[in-house]
Design a protein around this motif. Structure first.
Motif, PDB file in Angstrom:
ATOM      1  N   TYR A 261     -11.478 -24.347  33.894  1.00  0.00           N
ATOM      2  CA  TYR A 261     -11.687 -22.845  33.574  1.00  0.00           C
ATOM      3  C   TYR A 261     -12.881 -22.717  32.523  1.00  0.00           C
ATOM      4  N   TRP A 262     -12.966 -23.395  31.613  1.00  0.00           N
ATOM      5  CA  TRP A 262     -14.086 -22.973  30.639  1.00  0.00           C
ATOM      6  C   TRP A 262     -15.248 -23.510  31.082  1.00  0.00           C
TER       7      TRP A 262
ATOM      8  N   GLN B 243     -16.361 -23.086  34.207  1.00  0.00           N
ATOM      9  CA  GLN B 243     -16.768 -21.888  35.011  1.00  0.00           C
ATOM     10  C   GLN B 243     -17.288 -20.514  34.271  1.00  0.00           C
ATOM     11  N   MET B 244     -16.702 -20.484  33.108  1.00  0.00           N
ATOM     12  CA  MET B 244     -16.769 -19.348  32.123  1.00  0.00           C
ATOM     13  C   MET B 244     -18.085 -19.403  31.610  1.00  0.00           C
ATOM     14  N   LEU B 245     -18.507 -20.805  31.298  1.00  0.00           N
ATOM     15  CA  LEU B 245     -19.598 -21.106  30.384  1.00  0.00           C
ATOM     16  C   LEU B 245     -20.810 -20.636  31.481  1.00  0.00           C
ATOM     17  N   TRP B 246     -20.716 -21.023  32.587  1.00  0.00           N
ATOM     18  CA  TRP B 246     -21.772 -20.781  33.918  1.00  0.00           C
ATOM     19  C   TRP B 246     -22.168 -19.194  33.639  1.00  0.00           C
ATOM     20  N   VAL B 247     -21.226 -18.306  33.246  1.00  0.00           N
ATOM     21  CA  VAL B 247     -21.574 -16.893  33.352  1.00  0.00           C
ATOM     22  C   VAL B 247     -22.825 -16.521  32.307  1.00  0.00           C
TER      23      VAL B 247
END
Length: 71
Positions: A34-35, A37-41
């Motif tokens: 999860y983190w 994918q969130m980092l890629w934002v």
């Protein structure tokens, strides 16, 4: 070429699920899956902004080289 790499990198990173389909390491209790994918934002946002700035600079250079006419 650099502009294309900036725009393609997030897609490759997200489509290559095997590279982040795991739970460890966790970050403040959030599994890696999860983190990551969130980092890629924000990374995707920064890369898109960079690509846009490079494109604008290229357009200005072409406009100046052609005497004001964009081809």
């Amino acid at each position: 070429m650099i502009i294309a790499l900036c725009l393609v990198a997030p897609f490759v990173a997200m489509l290559w699920v095997g590279s982040y389909a795991k739970t460890d390491p966790t970050f403040i209790g959030i599994p890696f899956f999860y983190w990551y994918q969130m980092l890629w934002v924000p990374i995707s946002t920064a890369l898109t902004m960079l690509a846009y700035q490079l494109w604008k600079r290229d357009q200005r250079a072409r406009k100046g080289a052609n005497g004001g006419a964009v081809k």
